[in-house]
Design a protein around this motif. Structure first.
Motif, short mmCIF file in Angstrom:
data_model
loop_
_atom_site.label_atom_id
_atom_site.label_comp_id
_atom_site.label_asym_id
_atom_site.label_seq_id
_atom_site.Cartn_x
_atom_site.Cartn_y
_atom_site.Cartn_z
N ILE A 1 0.82 -1.22 0.00
CA ILE A 1 0.00 0.00 0.00
C ILE A 1 0.86 1.26 0.00
O ILE A 1 0.32 2.37 0.10
N ARG A 2 2.19 1.08 -0.12
CA ARG A 2 3.12 2.21 -0.21
C ARG A 2 3.02 3.13 1.01
O ARG A 2 2.92 4.35 0.89
N ASP A 3 3.05 2.50 2.20
CA ASP A 3 3.02 3.25 3.46
C ASP A 3 4.44 3.29 4.01
O ASP A 3 4.90 2.31 4.63
N LEU A 4 5.12 4.39 3.81
CA LEU A 4 6.53 4.50 4.20
C LEU A 4 6.70 4.39 5.70
O LEU A 4 7.65 3.74 6.19
N MET A 5 5.80 4.99 6.47
CA MET A 5 5.93 4.97 7.92
C MET A 5 5.79 3.54 8.45
O MET A 5 6.60 3.07 9.25
N TRP A 6 4.78 2.84 7.99
CA TRP A 6 4.54 1.47 8.42
C TRP A 6 5.69 0.56 7.99
O TRP A 6 6.17 -0.27 8.77
N PHE A 7 6.15 0.72 6.76
CA PHE A 7 7.24 -0.10 6.25
C PHE A 7 8.52 0.14 7.04
O PHE A 7 9.24 -0.80 7.38
N THR A 8 8.80 1.41 7.33
CA THR A 8 10.01 1.75 8.08
C THR A 8 10.00 1.11 9.47
O THR A 8 10.99 0.50 9.91
N GLY A 9 8.88 1.25 10.18
CA GLY A 9 8.80 0.68 11.51
C GLY A 9 8.88 -0.84 11.51
O GLY A 9 9.57 -1.44 12.35
N SER A 10 8.17 -1.48 10.57
CA SER A 10 8.17 -2.95 10.52
C SER A 10 9.53 -3.49 10.14
O SER A 10 10.03 -4.46 10.74
N MET A 11 10.16 -2.87 9.14
CA MET A 11 11.48 -3.34 8.70
C MET A 11 12.53 -3.11 9.79
O MET A 11 13.38 -3.98 10.04
#
Length: 399
Positions: A326-336
């Protein structure tokens, strides 16, 4: 066949059946039926041209046979089907993160219950209630973020995080490890937060009340985050509440300016995104704090369970494909970040200090690399990209 003068010899052919030529978009038009028998006129030439376009022309016939036949249940083009299939799978992965996250808290809840029943209340003092409270506030902020984005599976994950952490805080309060006044305030915030998020998700809450709740979690998140970061390095730095108090004043001023129209449109959007980012940064700071503790006291790492770290890596890793999709940078950054530095980072520390086996470390490494590679590859297929790096570029810079 040309003879002499204007005479032509037309070889007799059986009357061809009406054939079709496909024209976009998937329409089929019948060709003219050729006249049977021999014809010796100028119209025969035209009829021969017509024959050249029917199924009896070897070139046209060969091209027609090579056209792929669309499957009966394949009315949707392939890229769109790939997109919808991966959309469904990423949502399932995100919802599946509930299992490892719940397994992270259950052992602590069971152990606390056993100690309470045995009258061993002092054992619960080893659980830091301030750290648990910080995690709960982070879950509550992210719950509001995902409820606003209508990400049901991620919202359920955060809801279970709030509830399970709150159960631990109830146990700590019963043991006298957490001050009652802080527990009462926490209970009020949790109750109001869960009710408001539920009402908002189902469209039963007005925008005014929701805006006030967003302002509250924005101020709370911005106040708590700097204080946590500062407290990590005590006693190397003096113990002070100045970072939290300063951040509180700045957060209140930013919210007031956003609500009174003193900021630009971009500034208002920035303030609106602060609650989600501060909650993400809280969770991102947890591995930093843990690694700093490991650095200061290497012997303490022996108290970490490798299984617990694997569960943390799995829970955060399961949300990576959805955040990327879904191209959510905030969510991706935190999860990664949590996957690499909290889960896998602590597994690496355990391996370096000979606290886990080589095979366990190798399995965790291979599994993590394979999972991230799969997420990038399938995302590129779903969007029709030739390279998985295109997905990362769109995540950071937009399409």
């Amino acid at each position: 066949m040309s003879l002499t003068g204007n005479r032509f010899l037309i070889l007799p052919t059986p009357p061809p059946r009406a054939s079709f030529v496909s024209t976009p978009p998937f329409s089929r038009l019948p060709l003219k039926r050729a006249s049977p028998g021999g014809v010796t006129s100028s119209s025969a030439v035209n009829n021969c041209r017509v024959l050249s376009l029917t199924r009896w022309n070897p070139i046209a016939s060969t091209r027609r046979r090579l056209v792929p036949v669309r499957a009966i249940d394949s009315d949707i083009p392939h890229p769109i089907k790939e997109y919808e299939e991966w959309d469904a799978w990423t949502a399932k992965f995100s919802g599946g993160a509930n299992v490892p996250f719940l397994m992270l808290q259950l052992p602590q809840i069971i152990l606390n219950a056993q100690n309470l029943l045995a009258g061993n209340n002092t054992a619960l003092s080893a659980v830091p209630w301030l750290g648990m409270l910080t995690g709960l506030l982070g879950n509550l902020s992210l719950l509001s973020y995902f409820a606003k984005k209508r990400e049901k599976e991620a919202a359920v994950v955060q809801t279970l995080g709030v509830i399970s952490t709150y159960v631990v805080l109830v146990q700590l309060t019963m043991a006298g490890a957490m001050p009652v006044q802080y527990f009462v305030a926490t209970s009020a915030v949790v109750t109001v937060g869960l009710v408001l998020n539920c009402l908002f998700y189902f469209g039963k809450l007005g925008t005014t009340v929701w805006g006030l709740w967003e302002d509250f979690i924005t101020v709370g998140g911005l106040s708590v985050l700097p204080q946590i970061m500062w407290s990590t390095f005590v006693p190397l730095v003096p113990n002070s509440i100045l970072p939290g108090a300063t951040a509180f004043v700045i957060a209140v001023a930013a919210v007031i300016m956003a609500r009174t129209g003193k900021l630009s449109e971009e500034g208002v959007r920035f303030v609106g995104s602060l609650s989600g980012w501060t909650a993400t940064l809280m969770f991102m700071w947890m591995p930093v704090s843990q690694m700093w503790t490991n650095f200061l006291n290497p012997d303490n790492i022996k108290g970490l369970s490798p299984i617990t770290m694997v569960l943390a890596m799995m829970g955060n890793g399961l949300m990576i494909p959805r955040a990327l999709f879904i191209r959510d940078l905030m969510w991706f950054t935190g999860s990664m970040w949590a996957t690499l530095f909290y889960g896998y980072g602590n597994i690496l520390c355990l391996y370096m200090l000979n606290c886990t086996s080589k095979s366990f470390f190798a399995a965790a490494t291979i599994g993590l690399i394979s999972w991230i590679g799969l997420a990038l590859w399938r995302d590129a297929m779903a969007y029709g990209h030739n390279s998985p790096f295109r997905s990362l570029k769109e995540l950071v810079f937009g399409p």
